[in-house]
Scaffold this active site. Structure first.
Site, short mmCIF file in Angstrom:
data_model
loop_
_atom_site.label_atom_id
_atom_site.label_comp_id
_atom_site.label_asym_id
_atom_site.label_seq_id
_atom_site.Cartn_x
_atom_site.Cartn_y
_atom_site.Cartn_z
CD GLU A 193 -3.24 0.09 0.23
OE1 GLU A 193 -2.92 0.10 -0.86
OE2 GLU A 193 -4.01 0.75 1.11
CB THR A 224 -5.16 7.35 -1.52
OG1 THR A 224 -5.83 6.52 -2.00
CG2 THR A 224 -4.97 7.42 0.02
N1 HSE Z 1 -7.72 5.58 5.70
C1 HSE Z 1 -7.22 5.80 4.22
C2 HSE Z 1 -7.67 7.29 3.90
C3 HSE Z 1 -7.80 4.73 3.42
O1 HSE Z 1 -8.96 7.50 4.18
O2 HSE Z 1 -7.08 7.90 3.44
C4 HSE Z 1 -7.51 5.04 1.97
O3 HSE Z 1 -8.05 4.11 1.17
#
Ligand code: HSE
Length: 291
Positions: free
Chosen positions: A120, A168
């Site tokens: 990731e 993201t």
């Molecule tokens: N928790 C992370 C965010 C997950 O919300 O940035 C990314 O898929």
């Protein structure tokens, strides 16, 4: 040869930013691995053209390194990239489970979570485990620095994915750096309510607990039509609505009997905003499965 079906996931669920995750019964990636002297990656399926096949740049490359498991890898994407449905996490989770089996590495599912999270990091810059944990373990997951706890839950869900991409990295830039004590108290209350709802498989409590005053309002601004999609989902019987992961997918909890109407309402709202979308009528499901 080993083939693994690795499910899409929804992180955060509103009040559990960077902590909560849920495995979805659909969609999913399918990862096939075969022993090889050197690692090669082939990607097909939804959005394959946006995914690098170079092992240095693909989410799966770091997993290969960590397990010392060179392989010919085929990833059939069912989870669209940049969707908010844990696309890169599904591939990393599937590869971790498959390579562990292929090379008999003997790692437990829990031990594979941080390994897949390294993958990731290649994509989003941070090694979150809130998508890889549910994709490997299944159910509802709570991931902290101390590890992941999971519980099975029967909660019907709708995930509505508009035909736009949100990375993201971009969605993390809008996350506020501070929160007030009032917002903190509200968030803790909602998160605890959601966790109890999962343990009881109660869609009302889960929906109530999805509310989040800090991160979601900022991220919702990146999704054209969000307010209307949310309202239409509630009108159709949703018990809670929030941004799925970093977006742009929007997730709603509901009762089984309302799921079809909730999906239709969300699709109509995106259509009214001039945006094509697809809806998955799904539920909290199992983790990666060796086929
Ligand atoms: N928790 C992370 C965010 C997950 O919300 O940035 C990314 O898929």
């Amino acid at each position: 040869m080993v083939t693994v079906r690795a499910p899409a996931t929804s992180a955060n669920l509103g009040s559990g930013f960077d902590v909560f995750g849920a495995a979805l019964s659909r969609p999913a990636d399918v990862v096939t691995v075969e022993k090889a002297a050197e690692t090669t990656i082939e990607v097909t399926g939804v959005g394959a053209q946006y995914i690098p096949e170079d092992p240095e740049k693909n989410t799966v490359g770091a997993v290969v390194e960590a397990l010392d498991a060179p392989a010919r890898i085929h990833i059939d994407k069912g989870v669209r990239p940049a969707s908010g449905l844990g696309s890169s996490a599904a591939s990393a989770a599937g590869a971790a489970v498959a390579l562990n089996r292929l090379y008999d590495r003997g790692r437990s599912r829990e031990e594979l979570v941080p390994i897949a999270a390294e993958g990731e990091a290649v994509v989003s810059g941070v090694a979150h485990a809130d998508n890889v944990a549910p994709s490997i373990l299944g159910g509802f997951t709570v991931t902290t620095a101390e590890g992941t706890r999971s519980v099975d839950a029967a909660i019907p869900l709708v995930v509505c994915l508009p035909d736009v991409a949100v990375s993201t990295r971009d969605a993390r830039r809008v996350v506020p750096e501070t929160a007030s004590m009032e917002e903190l108290v509200e968030t803790v209350g909602n998160a605890a309510t959601l966790a109890i709802g999962m343990c009881r498989s109660d869609p009302d409590l889960v929906g109530l607990g999805m509310s989040d005053p800090v991160v979601t309002p900022e991220r919702a601004r990146l999704i054209t039509g969000y307010d209307d999609v949310r309202e239409r989902a509630f009108d159709a019987g949703a018990t809670g609505v929030t941004v799925s992961g970093a977006g742009p997918a929007v997730i709603a909890a509901c009762r089984e009997r309302d799921r079809r109407d909730v999906a239709a309402g969300m699709l109509d709202a995106f259509a009214d905003a001039g945006i094509e979308a697809r809806a998955y009528q799904t539920r909290i499901g199992r983790g990666s499965t060796v086929l």
